[in-house]
Motif scaffolding. Sequence first.
Motif, PDB file in Angstrom:
ATOM      1  N   ASP A 244      32.510  35.775 -12.996  1.00  0.00           N
ATOM      2  CA  ASP A 244      32.542  34.312 -12.986  1.00  0.00           C
ATOM      3  C   ASP A 244      33.837  33.800 -13.627  1.00  0.00           C
ATOM      4  N   HIS A 245      34.089  34.275 -14.848  1.00  0.00           N
ATOM      5  CA  HIS A 245      35.276  33.808 -15.565  1.00  0.00           C
ATOM      6  C   HIS A 245      36.545  34.272 -14.863  1.00  0.00           C
TER       7      HIS A 245
ATOM      8  N   LEU B 175      37.408  32.384 -11.696  1.00  0.00           N
ATOM      9  CA  LEU B 175      37.917  31.042 -12.024  1.00  0.00           C
ATOM     10  C   LEU B 175      39.353  31.124 -12.526  1.00  0.00           C
TER      11      LEU B 175
ATOM     12  N   TYR C 146      34.619  37.373  -4.475  1.00  0.00           N
ATOM     13  CA  TYR C 146      33.650  36.941  -5.481  1.00  0.00           C
ATOM     14  C   TYR C 146      32.307  36.625  -4.833  1.00  0.00           C
TER      15      TYR C 146
ATOM     16  N   ASP D 196      26.713  37.775  -4.045  1.00  0.00           N
ATOM     17  CA  ASP D 196      25.513  37.820  -3.204  1.00  0.00           C
ATOM     18  C   ASP D 196      24.941  39.225  -3.064  1.00  0.00           C
TER      19      ASP D 196
ATOM     20  N   ASP E  23      22.248  35.352 -16.063  1.00  0.00           N
ATOM     21  CA  ASP E  23      23.261  35.655 -17.052  1.00  0.00           C
ATOM     22  C   ASP E  23      22.697  36.005 -18.429  1.00  0.00           C
TER      23      ASP E  23
ATOM     24  N   SER F 159      22.042  31.097 -21.972  1.00  0.00           N
ATOM     25  CA  SER F 159      22.621  30.846 -20.655  1.00  0.00           C
ATOM     26  C   SER F 159      23.184  29.434 -20.464  1.00  0.00           C
TER      27      SER F 159
ATOM     28  N   ARG G 229      26.775  28.983 -21.754  1.00  0.00           N
ATOM     29  CA  ARG G 229      27.828  29.629 -21.001  1.00  0.00           C
ATOM     30  C   ARG G 229      28.088  28.857 -19.705  1.00  0.00           C
ATOM     31  N   ARG G 230      26.985  28.446 -19.113  1.00  0.00           N
ATOM     32  CA  ARG G 230      27.115  27.703 -17.866  1.00  0.00           C
ATOM     33  C   ARG G 230      27.896  26.408 -18.108  1.00  0.00           C
TER      34      ARG G 230
ATOM     35  N   PHE H 283      29.957  25.958 -20.449  1.00  0.00           N
ATOM     36  CA  PHE H 283      31.339  26.319 -20.700  1.00  0.00           C
ATOM     37  C   PHE H 283      32.087  26.490 -19.382  1.00  0.00           C
ATOM     38  N   LEU H 284      31.448  27.227 -18.468  1.00  0.00           N
ATOM     39  CA  LEU H 284      32.082  27.453 -17.172  1.00  0.00           C
ATOM     40  C   LEU H 284      32.327  26.122 -16.467  1.00  0.00           C
TER      41      LEU H 284
ATOM     42  N   ALA I  62      35.785  24.592 -15.245  1.00  0.00           N
ATOM     43  CA  ALA I  62      36.011  24.105 -13.890  1.00  0.00           C
ATOM     44  C   ALA I  62      36.525  22.670 -13.931  1.00  0.00           C
TER      45      ALA I  62
ATOM     46  N   HIS J  73      24.533  30.410  -1.286  1.00  0.00           N
ATOM     47  CA  HIS J  73      23.791  30.367  -2.540  1.00  0.00           C
ATOM     48  C   HIS J  73      24.556  29.538  -3.562  1.00  0.00           C
TER      49      HIS J  73
ATOM     50  N   ASP K   5      26.448  28.505  -6.679  1.00  0.00           N
ATOM     51  CA  ASP K   5      27.445  29.216  -7.465  1.00  0.00           C
ATOM     52  C   ASP K   5      27.460  28.555  -8.846  1.00  0.00           C
ATOM     53  N   ASN K   6      26.969  29.287  -9.843  1.00  0.00           N
ATOM     54  CA  ASN K   6      26.785  28.666 -11.161  1.00  0.00           C
ATOM     55  C   ASN K   6      28.078  28.171 -11.801  1.00  0.00           C
ATOM     56  N   ARG K   7      29.206  28.610 -11.253  1.00  0.00           N
ATOM     57  CA  ARG K   7      30.479  28.165 -11.825  1.00  0.00           C
ATOM     58  C   ARG K   7      30.770  26.722 -11.455  1.00  0.00           C
TER      59      ARG K   7
END
Lengths: 501, 310
Positions: A163-164, A167, A184, A189, A196, B3, B6-7, B9-10, B14, B151, B153-155
């Motif tokens: 994830d990080h 980005l 990614y 998927d 997490d 969680s 962190r989310r 934070f992401l 972004a 799906h 994307d948690n980012r």
Amino acid sequence: MARARARFPWRWRRALVQLGALAVFLWLARPAAPHAPAEAGWAFRLDPLAPLSALLGWTWSWWLLPAVAVLALALLAGRWFCGWLCPLGTCLDGCAAAGAPLRRRLPPAGAAIARVRWLRGSLFAALLAAALLGLPLLGVLDPLALVARALNSLDPWLRAGADHGSLWVADQVPAAAGASEPLYRWLSDHVLIQRDAVPALALLSLALFAGALLAELVARRAWCRLLCPLGALLGLAARRAPVRRTPDTTCGSCTLCATACPAGALTAGGKLDPAACIQCQGCQDACPRGLPRPARAAGPPAGEPEVSRRGFLAACAGGSAAALAAGGGEPPEDCLRPPGVADEGAFRRACVRCGLCIGACPTGGLQPLALEAGAGALFTPALVPRRGGCEENCTRCGEVCPTGAIPRLSAGQKPAHPLGLAVVDRERCIPFAQKESCLVCEEFCPVPEKAIRIVGRHGPGKPRVIADRCTGCGLCEQHCPVEGVSAIRVLRRGHASAGDD
Amino acid sequence: MTSPSRREFLAQVAAFTAGVTLLPPLLELDRLPAAEAGAPAAKPLLAVGRNADPEAATTAAVAALGGMKAFVKEGQTVVVKPNIGWDRSPEQAANTNPGVVKALVAMALAAGAKQVKVFDRTCNDAKRCYANSGILAAVESLKDPRAECVHIDNRRFVPVKIKDAVAVEEWTFYRDALECDVYINAPVAKHHGISRLTIGLKNVMGVIGGDRGKIHQNIQQKLADLNRVVRPALTVVDCSRILLRHGPQGGKLEDVEKRDLVIASRDPVAADAYAATVHGLKPEDLAWLSAARDAGLGVMDLAQVTVKEV
């Protein structure tokens, strides 16, 4: 007649097979496998500790026949599994190659290791005796399980890293995002875990794995020689294998093969112990004449067995005493076993502690136990609904379980096997305590006719659990918006504090 | 629970990297439709497509509003946001019917969309929901690389300060829902334990991040606040089958009734108001709908709406 050295050395052939096997193992154990990930358990179907665990739990699955074949191979021709297929063995060999300069600077420990080579067999005997008396811990040290659990523990970090990292790439090198983003997405998927949260016991799992790797810096295959229960079992089988290294001693004053042997299979006096040999064929590479090769042996093995009869009996006694001291350990009221698990004792014995069910659980609800339910339940899975409930149509834990410790239920069979019973805590529940409407538990209750009813005419409706409909899935507990401990909790059925609502 | 932090934070990463350019236009976007809704002169148009085939009903309803070209221009990015919340089959009517989604995506593609994304932040395991709802297969059956059922994307959840909010001042939203050119809301109308019905306005729950359980206290006002941020150009409500009891998950076929109709409107409040009548309720029965009307999100009084049956 001297044979020419193999043009393609054995160590390269072995490295190729090992890396291929490790890649398959990691691929199978990846957490993001799609809906029917029954193949996740395939690697463990080669693990002879899996059928042993299944038999100890009085269950059996014909899928475990490949592991019986591995055992039969060891009976016939030695521990090829350990040298060529074991994922932990491959990690150890990789660590040995990378750490060779460091190991050369440490004092040689080969002789010391050789002196305590009775440890592995004794430990195995003790574990077996303890398992028979209700303290089943064989799987805790199963090398395949060790790797799988370490992988489970790393999964959330791999996810966070991806994830990080993605980005960061998209930000720093926007031109690369065209390639990094599809990559990614594919990883996200198909390979990475979907959540997490770090699983329970992650540090212990990683420490066990790291310990095995660190031991490799002290002596080659120190883990396999001193602790591995699978090595002990296959060694026991290989002890009288008719096909083994020939000649079964070193020749005269030349000890090149004994020095090269990573497993210390040529014991004092240069005599072969077939139980120690991992069939790596390194001796063929090392021998100037390429002499040693697997062949039909004439008589009994030249080397001494690792454990004496007296030592074996003492180990069994020790294991039994430990089991009796630990006691059965009644699981606490909130210890919820995976769906379909009925007999706690048989479940503990049959569970090989591979953690595949924990990686496969889509909600992250299945977690390994520490000592909450006694030492004999270490690393066995239990549902922690606050982390994630048991999805109504999901049967993945039973599908991936390699030993059948978790039965293979269909989604339709699941409601007949409740995990527990939901109980509302009126002191904390929002409609009861704060007189505000909430009803998230009812919304998430997956039972079509609802096992949670909203009742009460005065003030906001309040949740009421209908005991004979509740499957104990814990989705209500997972989603309860009360901070900290949920206001609705799933407890073991038949437990004193359950069933009052 | 580690969680969310962190989310968040992401999400902040972004927002601070690529997303800094996002927020100002978002606020402008926020103002535009509100002004539009505030103008009572334009009587909103609502189309009702009746057909046993949900795909045909959807196509007819959108055609009655002037066709998809009235909403999607050549080269635009489109989001179709169905309800894929639950691990249920189309017959159980807990998710939007895959035929409705398929028709919307196909029409957006035909109108020249550059990209059509279909997604939802599900309640059950996402892979199961996407597969069992039939929506993944429906989108894939179009075999068009511009359309994808992706799906979450948690980012990509970004924090948004909600202007004029009453109950939720800040929440995280899914970036794709905010950034797309055309947002098409495609809910299913079904029973819900706490809000009585869940239709279009509640479908916004699928594009927000964070702990959604927290929304459930004072949900009426919070839904209105959240809907200030995500403004659909078009709302298409699936009433091909409606779930009358044990919502929002359902599961029992006895709780499902076939109605064979699909509602389409530019006005999200009017669409939900009409869907309420399909369930035998009056729009005023739904407190969250009144709150949305009071927030200026649309017209709730169906007497003020032109209904076109096709």
